[in-house]
Design an enzyme around this catalytic site. Structure first.
Site, PDB file in Angstrom:
ATOM      1  N   GLY A  15       0.803  -1.215   0.000  1.00  0.00           N
ATOM      2  CA  GLY A  15       0.000   0.000   0.000  1.00  0.00           C
ATOM      3  C   GLY A  15       0.835   1.264   0.000  1.00  0.00           C
ATOM      4  N   PHE A  18      -1.056   7.164   2.357  1.00  0.00           N
ATOM      5  CA  PHE A  18      -0.382   8.077   3.289  1.00  0.00           C
ATOM      6  C   PHE A  18       0.539   7.316   4.249  1.00  0.00           C
ATOM      7  CE2 PHE A  18      -4.130  10.737   2.287  1.00  0.00           C
ATOM      8  CZ  PHE A  18      -3.467  11.868   1.883  1.00  0.00           C
ATOM      9  N   VAL A  83      -1.834  -7.601  -4.084  1.00  0.00           N
ATOM     10  CA  VAL A  83      -1.389  -8.625  -3.121  1.00  0.00           C
ATOM     11  C   VAL A  83      -2.615  -9.447  -2.740  1.00  0.00           C
ATOM     12  CG1 VAL A  83      -0.290  -9.074  -0.906  1.00  0.00           C
ATOM     13  CG2 VAL A  83       0.502  -7.178  -2.326  1.00  0.00           C
ATOM     14  N   GLU A 174     -18.738  17.796   0.902  1.00  0.00           N
ATOM     15  CA  GLU A 174     -17.899  18.464  -0.097  1.00  0.00           C
ATOM     16  C   GLU A 174     -18.454  18.254  -1.508  1.00  0.00           C
ATOM     17  OE1 GLU A 174     -13.882  18.536   2.646  1.00  0.00           O
ATOM     18  OE2 GLU A 174     -13.985  17.032   1.089  1.00  0.00           O
ATOM     19  N   GLN A 323      -4.223  11.985   9.023  1.00  0.00           N
ATOM     20  CA  GLN A 323      -3.194  12.257  10.041  1.00  0.00           C
ATOM     21  C   GLN A 323      -2.734  11.033  10.835  1.00  0.00           C
ATOM     22  OE1 GLN A 323      -0.946  14.500  10.853  1.00  0.00           O
ATOM     23  NE2 GLN A 323      -1.516  15.562   9.004  1.00  0.00           N
TER      24      GLN A 323
HETATM   25  C1  FAD Z   1     -13.235  10.426  -0.824  1.00  0.00           C
HETATM   26  C2  FAD Z   1     -12.378  10.495   0.412  1.00  0.00           C
HETATM   27  C3  FAD Z   1     -12.162  11.711   1.024  1.00  0.00           C
HETATM   28  C4  FAD Z   1     -11.376  11.801   2.160  1.00  0.00           C
HETATM   29  N1  FAD Z   1     -11.179  13.027   2.730  1.00  0.00           N
HETATM   30  C5  FAD Z   1     -10.364  13.132   3.795  1.00  0.00           C
HETATM   31  C6  FAD Z   1     -10.072  14.403   4.356  1.00  0.00           C
HETATM   32  O1  FAD Z   1     -10.591  15.433   3.902  1.00  0.00           O
HETATM   33  N2  FAD Z   1      -9.211  14.454   5.405  1.00  0.00           N
HETATM   34  C7  FAD Z   1      -8.620  13.330   5.912  1.00  0.00           C
HETATM   35  O2  FAD Z   1      -7.810  13.437   6.833  1.00  0.00           O
HETATM   36  N3  FAD Z   1      -8.887  12.132   5.415  1.00  0.00           N
HETATM   37  C8  FAD Z   1      -9.734  11.995   4.368  1.00  0.00           C
HETATM   38  N4  FAD Z   1     -10.001  10.757   3.840  1.00  0.00           N
HETATM   39  C9  FAD Z   1      -9.422   9.575   4.497  1.00  0.00           C
HETATM   40  C10 FAD Z   1      -7.969   9.392   4.120  1.00  0.00           C
HETATM   41  O3  FAD Z   1      -7.811   9.475   2.725  1.00  0.00           O
HETATM   42  C11 FAD Z   1      -7.502   8.049   4.648  1.00  0.00           C
HETATM   43  O4  FAD Z   1      -7.655   8.037   6.035  1.00  0.00           O
HETATM   44  C12 FAD Z   1      -6.050   7.786   4.288  1.00  0.00           C
HETATM   45  O5  FAD Z   1      -5.898   7.734   2.897  1.00  0.00           O
HETATM   46  C13 FAD Z   1      -5.566   6.493   4.929  1.00  0.00           C
HETATM   47  O6  FAD Z   1      -4.258   6.242   4.520  1.00  0.00           O
HETATM   48  P1  FAD Z   1      -3.738   4.745   4.374  1.00  0.00           P
HETATM   49  O7  FAD Z   1      -2.326   4.838   3.956  1.00  0.00           O
HETATM   50  O8  FAD Z   1      -4.076   3.968   5.582  1.00  0.00           O
HETATM   51  O9  FAD Z   1      -4.610   4.116   3.192  1.00  0.00           O
HETATM   52  P2  FAD Z   1      -4.803   4.613   1.690  1.00  0.00           P
HETATM   53  O10 FAD Z   1      -4.373   6.012   1.522  1.00  0.00           O
HETATM   54  O11 FAD Z   1      -6.194   4.250   1.330  1.00  0.00           O
HETATM   55  O12 FAD Z   1      -3.793   3.710   0.862  1.00  0.00           O
HETATM   56  C14 FAD Z   1      -3.962   2.333   0.698  1.00  0.00           C
HETATM   57  C15 FAD Z   1      -3.192   1.897  -0.537  1.00  0.00           C
HETATM   58  O13 FAD Z   1      -3.140   0.474  -0.551  1.00  0.00           O
HETATM   59  C16 FAD Z   1      -3.364  -0.002  -1.874  1.00  0.00           C
HETATM   60  N5  FAD Z   1      -3.904  -1.366  -1.732  1.00  0.00           N
HETATM   61  C17 FAD Z   1      -4.955  -1.760  -0.981  1.00  0.00           C
HETATM   62  N6  FAD Z   1      -5.109  -3.096  -1.035  1.00  0.00           N
HETATM   63  C18 FAD Z   1      -4.136  -3.551  -1.847  1.00  0.00           C
HETATM   64  C19 FAD Z   1      -3.774  -4.864  -2.306  1.00  0.00           C
HETATM   65  N7  FAD Z   1      -4.429  -5.956  -1.895  1.00  0.00           N
HETATM   66  N8  FAD Z   1      -2.739  -4.979  -3.158  1.00  0.00           N
HETATM   67  C20 FAD Z   1      -2.054  -3.870  -3.575  1.00  0.00           C
HETATM   68  N9  FAD Z   1      -2.350  -2.622  -3.170  1.00  0.00           N
HETATM   69  C21 FAD Z   1      -3.372  -2.478  -2.321  1.00  0.00           C
HETATM   70  C22 FAD Z   1      -4.341   0.997  -2.467  1.00  0.00           C
HETATM   71  O14 FAD Z   1      -4.266   1.013  -3.873  1.00  0.00           O
HETATM   72  C23 FAD Z   1      -3.851   2.315  -1.841  1.00  0.00           C
HETATM   73  O15 FAD Z   1      -2.904   2.953  -2.658  1.00  0.00           O
HETATM   74  C24 FAD Z   1     -10.786  10.634   2.696  1.00  0.00           C
HETATM   75  C25 FAD Z   1     -10.996   9.410   2.082  1.00  0.00           C
HETATM   76  C26 FAD Z   1     -11.791   9.334   0.941  1.00  0.00           C
HETATM   77  C27 FAD Z   1     -12.013   7.997   0.257  1.00  0.00           C
END
Ligand code: FAD
Length: 424
Positions: A15, A18, A83, A174, A323
């Site tokens: 992944g 963030f 994955v 939004e 965050q």
């Molecule tokens: C429409 C929307 C608006 C949002 N607005 C806000 C906001 O205004 N403020 C805020 O703080 N948060 C916001 N969020 C939430 C925020 O985006 C998430 O909390 C944050 O992205 C989490 O980060 P992460 O790294 O845990 O997961 P993610 O950023 O979701 O990253 C996960 C990654 O893993 C990859 N992945 C998943 N499963 C697999 C697999 N099996 N094999 C290969 N790759 C895989 C995906 O492609 C992705 O790139 C929003 C979310 C969405 C959907």
């Protein structure tokens, strides 16, 4: 997979969101090999997906190539792949391009859209979790307005110009605000044959207020902003069905619409192979200790939205927003450096920097500690923070230019149907 054995510990990261990128950035000059897997070859800045859906920004302003982020890392390897499963007994993962051994595994797979088991909604509504989905929404909105412009059937025109959004969390609010502004700024100028009042934006929420995760003060302000823009709010209303034509609610309301956007919830995106007490099934999140290590494993960690760390302050885990994901990624990266030096690891401590959401031009709301405010200052703060966290200098400059241009011209310049949406 063409990944060399270099004799140093191999950390496999699943992944590039963030959490994943914040973790890897902290390990730039360390004696480890990092292999990052993501199904996309870019990082997505999800908070601005709604701007792509509503033609405010081009998709390449909110996405950034993962290989480019880690250009300066040595012994870093990116593979674009899904994955599929984890074998914790022999420390391997299986992917769509083959299997790979790991010494340490870091799972940062985030969430996926939650349709709460409703098949017809899953099949017929428009989710917004990825760039392709945001582009689908953009095309559908524009295609429906084009169709509405030529149909002589009044009922069909109303359905084409009726936009229904499920969920009044930040994403729903939004989207609703941006669509209402689209009606004011674009419809009346670009579609002189259409009656502006025929375009309706409905926002449906199960709870008794908009922005439920935020304070009541800003929730009231956001509600007022939405009403000023002409968004029709339906609170304490639960959606039971959408058959592709009509949204039905549990209390019997019906909304005829050709565009139904589902922004009503997410659930974790775990990978097959780790379950039992390590997986909290109601949330689909991995249970982690204070160091983000998954319960029951010594070399597997989870970060961000997929991790559930129970603390006194957050008994159900940290909020699934950017965050905690960024901060957990950084903390685990620092802890790996400590571990490599034989030092003690530091447990994760969340620093809440506040929450914000925007409704439209000069209309945003902010909660920071005991401060709750809304209006133009909140809107400029919202813009500054989003520009700051966007990945890549070019993306920041392009987005800043777009926003300034739109502010002056009341425009949404990316209203292009480049890849028409076809329901499969
Ligand atoms: C429409 C929307 C608006 C949002 N607005 C806000 C906001 O205004 N403020 C805020 O703080 N948060 C916001 N969020 C939430 C925020 O985006 C998430 O909390 C944050 O992205 C989490 O980060 P992460 O790294 O845990 O997961 P993610 O950023 O979701 O990253 C996960 C990654 O893993 C990859 N992945 C998943 N499963 C697999 C697999 N099996 N094999 C290969 N790759 C895989 C995906 O492609 C992705 O790139 C929003 C979310 C969405 C959907």
């Amino acid at each position: 997979m063409n990944i060399p054995e270099t004799g140093v510990p191999r950390i496999v990261v699943i992944g590039g969101g963030f959490a994943g990128i914040s973790f890897i950035k902290k390990l730039q000059k360390q004696k480890v090999q990092i292999v990052l897997f993501d199904r996309h070859n870019y990082h997505t800045f999800q908070p601005l997906l709604y701007q792509v859906s509503t033609a405010g920004l081009e998709p390449d302003s909110i996405a950034y190539p993962l290989r480019k982020i880690f250009r300066k890392n040595t012994d870093f390897h990116f593979r674009m792949a899904e994955v599929e499963s984890i074998n914790t007994e022999n420390n391997t993962i299986s992917t769509s391009i083959g299997s790979l051994r790991y010494d340490y595994l870091v799972i940062a797979t985030g969430t996926r859209t939650n349709f709460f088991g409703n098949k017809s909604i899953a099949e017929n509504s428009m989710p917004m979790k990825t760039v392709p989905q945001a582009l689908n929404i953009r095309s559908l909105i524009l295609q429906n307005i084009e169709k509405a412009d030529i149909t002589a059937d009044e009922r069909e025109r109303k359905s084409l110009l009726n936009f229904v959004i499920a969920g009044a969390g930040p994403t729903g609010v939004e989207l609703a605000g941006a669509l209402a502004e689209f009606r004011k700024g674009i419809l009346e100028n670009d579609y002189p044959e259409l009656d502006e009042d025929e375009m309706q934006v409905h926002l449906i929420e199960g709870q008794n207020r908009v922005l439920p995760p935020m304070s009541e003060t800003v929730s009231k302000k956001a509600q007022k902003f939405l009403q000023d823009l002409g968004v029709q709010l339906h609170l304490e209303t639960f959606i039971s069905d959408y058959d592709g034509k009509i949204v039905t609610t549990k209390d019997g309301k019906k909304f005829e619409t050709a565009t139904f956007i589902w922004a009503a919830g997410v659930t974790g995106a775990p990978i097959k192979g780790i379950d039992g007490e390590a997986l909290v099934e109601r949330a689909n999140r991995y249970k982690v200790d204070g160091f983000n290590k998954i319960k029951g494993f010594e070399n597997i960690y989870a970060l961000g939205d997929i991790a559930l760390m129970e603390t006194t302050e957050f008994p159900k885990g940290h909020p699934q927003v950017a965050q905690p994901a960024i901060q957990q990624g950084k903390n685990l990266g620092k802890n790996f450096r400590k571990m490599l030096k034989g030092d003690k690891m530091e447990p994760f401590k969340y620093f809440d920097k506040g929450t914000m959401a925007t409704v439209g031009r000069n209309k945003a709301v902010v909660d920071i500690g005991k401060m709750h405010f809304g209006g133009a200052i909140a809107w400029f703060l919202w813009m500054f923070v989003h520009l700051w966290f966007l990945v890549g200098f070019r993306n920041r400059v392009v987005t800043f230019f777009n926003w300034t241009y739109s502010y002056i011209n009341y425009d949404r310049a990316a209203r292009l149907i480049i890849r028409p949406f076809k329901k499969s």
